[in-house]
Design an enzyme around this catalytic site. Structure first.
Site, PDB file in Angstrom:
ATOM      1  N   ASP A  78      -5.542  -3.786  10.531  1.00 32.24           N
ATOM      2  CA  ASP A  78      -4.611  -3.842   9.399  1.00 32.24           C
ATOM      3  C   ASP A  78      -4.997  -4.913   8.378  1.00 32.24           C
ATOM      4  O   ASP A  78      -4.253  -5.159   7.423  1.00 32.24           O
ATOM      5  CB  ASP A  78      -3.183  -4.142   9.897  1.00 32.24           C
ATOM      6  CG  ASP A  78      -2.392  -2.867  10.206  1.00 32.24           C
ATOM      7  OD1 ASP A  78      -2.726  -1.801   9.665  1.00 32.24           O
ATOM      8  OD2 ASP A  78      -1.426  -2.969  10.999  1.00 32.24           O
ATOM      9  N   ARG A 103      -1.249  -8.660  14.501  1.00 30.15           N
ATOM     10  CA  ARG A 103      -1.711  -9.127  13.183  1.00 30.15           C
ATOM     11  C   ARG A 103      -1.752 -10.646  13.054  1.00 30.15           C
ATOM     12  O   ARG A 103      -2.240 -11.159  12.032  1.00 30.15           O
ATOM     13  CB  ARG A 103      -0.830  -8.524  12.062  1.00 30.15           C
ATOM     14  CG  ARG A 103      -0.905  -7.001  11.985  1.00 30.15           C
ATOM     15  CD  ARG A 103      -0.373  -6.470  10.664  1.00 30.15           C
ATOM     16  NE  ARG A 103      -1.213  -6.864   9.531  1.00 30.15           N
ATOM     17  CZ  ARG A 103      -0.912  -6.647   8.255  1.00 30.15           C
ATOM     18  NH1 ARG A 103       0.226  -6.042   7.939  1.00 30.15           N
ATOM     19  NH2 ARG A 103      -1.726  -7.036   7.283  1.00 30.15           N
ATOM     20  N   ARG A 150      10.830  -7.588   8.750  1.00 32.19           N
ATOM     21  CA  ARG A 150       9.683  -8.405   9.133  1.00 32.19           C
ATOM     22  C   ARG A 150       9.919  -9.903   8.897  1.00 32.19           C
ATOM     23  O   ARG A 150       9.837 -10.698   9.812  1.00 32.19           O
ATOM     24  CB  ARG A 150       8.435  -7.966   8.351  1.00 32.19           C
ATOM     25  CG  ARG A 150       7.951  -6.562   8.667  1.00 32.19           C
ATOM     26  CD  ARG A 150       7.275  -6.504  10.015  1.00 32.19           C
ATOM     27  NE  ARG A 150       6.806  -5.160  10.326  1.00 32.19           N
ATOM     28  CZ  ARG A 150       5.595  -4.702  10.031  1.00 32.19           C
ATOM     29  NH1 ARG A 150       4.720  -5.465   9.419  1.00 32.19           N
ATOM     30  NH2 ARG A 150       5.261  -3.466  10.346  1.00 32.19           N
ATOM     31  N   HIS A 179       8.845  -3.371   4.417  1.00 33.56           N
ATOM     32  CA  HIS A 179       8.472  -4.519   3.578  1.00 33.56           C
ATOM     33  C   HIS A 179       9.095  -4.291   2.199  1.00 33.56           C
ATOM     34  O   HIS A 179       9.169  -3.143   1.739  1.00 33.56           O
ATOM     35  CB  HIS A 179       6.949  -4.578   3.369  1.00 33.56           C
ATOM     36  CG  HIS A 179       6.171  -5.255   4.447  1.00 33.56           C
ATOM     37  ND1 HIS A 179       4.916  -4.828   4.826  1.00 33.56           N
ATOM     38  CD2 HIS A 179       6.438  -6.352   5.201  1.00 33.56           C
ATOM     39  CE1 HIS A 179       4.446  -5.618   5.781  1.00 33.56           C
ATOM     40  NE2 HIS A 179       5.350  -6.551   6.035  1.00 33.56           N
ATOM     41  N   CYS A 273      -0.066  -3.062  -0.974  1.00 35.44           N
ATOM     42  CA  CYS A 273      -0.306  -3.694   0.328  1.00 35.44           C
ATOM     43  C   CYS A 273      -1.748  -4.187   0.447  1.00 35.44           C
ATOM     44  O   CYS A 273      -2.019  -5.157   1.156  1.00 35.44           O
ATOM     45  CB  CYS A 273      -0.100  -2.712   1.477  1.00 35.44           C
ATOM     46  SG  CYS A 273       1.496  -1.986   1.575  1.00 35.44           S
TER      47      CYS A 273
END
Ligand code: ARG
Length: 280
Positions: A78, A103, A150, A179, A273
């Site tokens: 990612d 992540r 998140r 997000h 992103c």
């Protein structure tokens, strides 16, 4: 008898040159699931992903922006989603602290790269936050900040202290829009586009008050992650599938610049992103 429709004059939009940090998706794939878009059993096409990303970067360069890169890491599929690694304003870097273990190591790699690029004021945060995924800087006025999926709301005050800008908290309520940058796009100092159902009623009230002229995006455009868009004040780079949103932008004097990033949507991502803005 009706006369020809009179359109309100759209203001003249001015692009400003930006500097972005991106990460080539050489190791991009979906091998775990941390959001409802991610299905490891659905294959990704690595070559296609790389081509789509190259077009995105070429688009930024064609629009006159400066694009910096960070080396991808084979264990971090990612990592292409650079936006999540920090939020930067006035040369001050508020680093990320990822929610999911898969992540976590990305944060230090990005802090290191940002130091190499000349950022000396780099803060390692105490609270979980996913950078520009949840912190959207509105010109030099304030930061819109998402929580509920998140980013830990306590990171909002921390970011406010580090960046020196007021932070306005907005609660996200739909797991598909995990997000803030999947549900809201900042187009310029005074204009945003957003998808109201992604926000709590308090969040919707705040946005309606702050941005009475906002572009409101429909279900279909939100569902192709159309709001995951990058604006320079005039050009808006957005997913090609977001047809109605593109028309709304054009109607308001922006220039839509569609790109196909369908491979990245399999991970819940889009142009925004994949892009971290370096604001000096
Ligand atoms: N698979 C990534 C995740 O769930 C996608 C991140 C998308 N980034 C963003 N700024 N919305 O963390």
């Amino acid at each position: 008898m009706t006369l020809t429709a009179v359109h309100t004059q759209s203001p003249t939009r001015t692009p400003t040159r930006r500097r972005y940090l991106v990460c080539p998706p050489r190791f991009f794939t979906v091998r775990y699931s941390i959001n409802p878009w991610m299905h490891p059993e659905v294959p990704t096409d690595g070559e296609r992903a790389l081509r789509q990303w190259q077009v995105l970067v070429a688009t930024y360069r064609r629009l006159g922006h400066v694009v910096e890169e960070i080396e991808p890491h084979p264990d971090l599929p990612d990592m292409v989603f650079a936006a999540n690694a920090a939020v930067i304003f006035g040369g001050r870097v508020y680093g990320a602290r990822f929610r999911f273990p898969q992540r976590v190591p990305e944060a230090a790699l990005y802090r290191e790269r940002l130091r190499e690029l000349g950022f000396t004021d780099v803060t390692e945060p105490h609270f979980v936050n996913e950078g520009e995924g949840d912190f959207l800087v509105v010109g030099s006025r304030f930061v819109l900040a998402g929580y509920g999926m998140r980013t830990d709301p306590r990171a909002h005050a921390e970011a406010e202290a580090v960046l020196g800008l007021p932070v306005i908290s907005l609660e996200l309520v739909d797991p598909r829009y995990y997000h803030l940058d999947t549900a809201l796009a900042v187009l310029d100092e005074t204009t945003i586009a957003y998808y109201p159902p992604a926000f709590s009623s308090a969040g919707r009230r705040i946005l309606a008050e702050l941005f009475p002229d906002a572009l409101v995006v429909d279900d279909a455009d939100a569902a192709v992650l159309g709001l995951n868009a990058v604006s320079d004040g005039y050009h808006v780079v957005l997913p090609v599938q977001a047809h109605h949103f593109a028309a709304q932008l054009a109607d308001r004097g922006f220039q839509p610049v569609p790109v196909d990033v369908s491979e990245f949507r399999k991970a819940g991502g889009g142009p925004k992103c994949a892009t971290l803005e370096l604001r000096v």
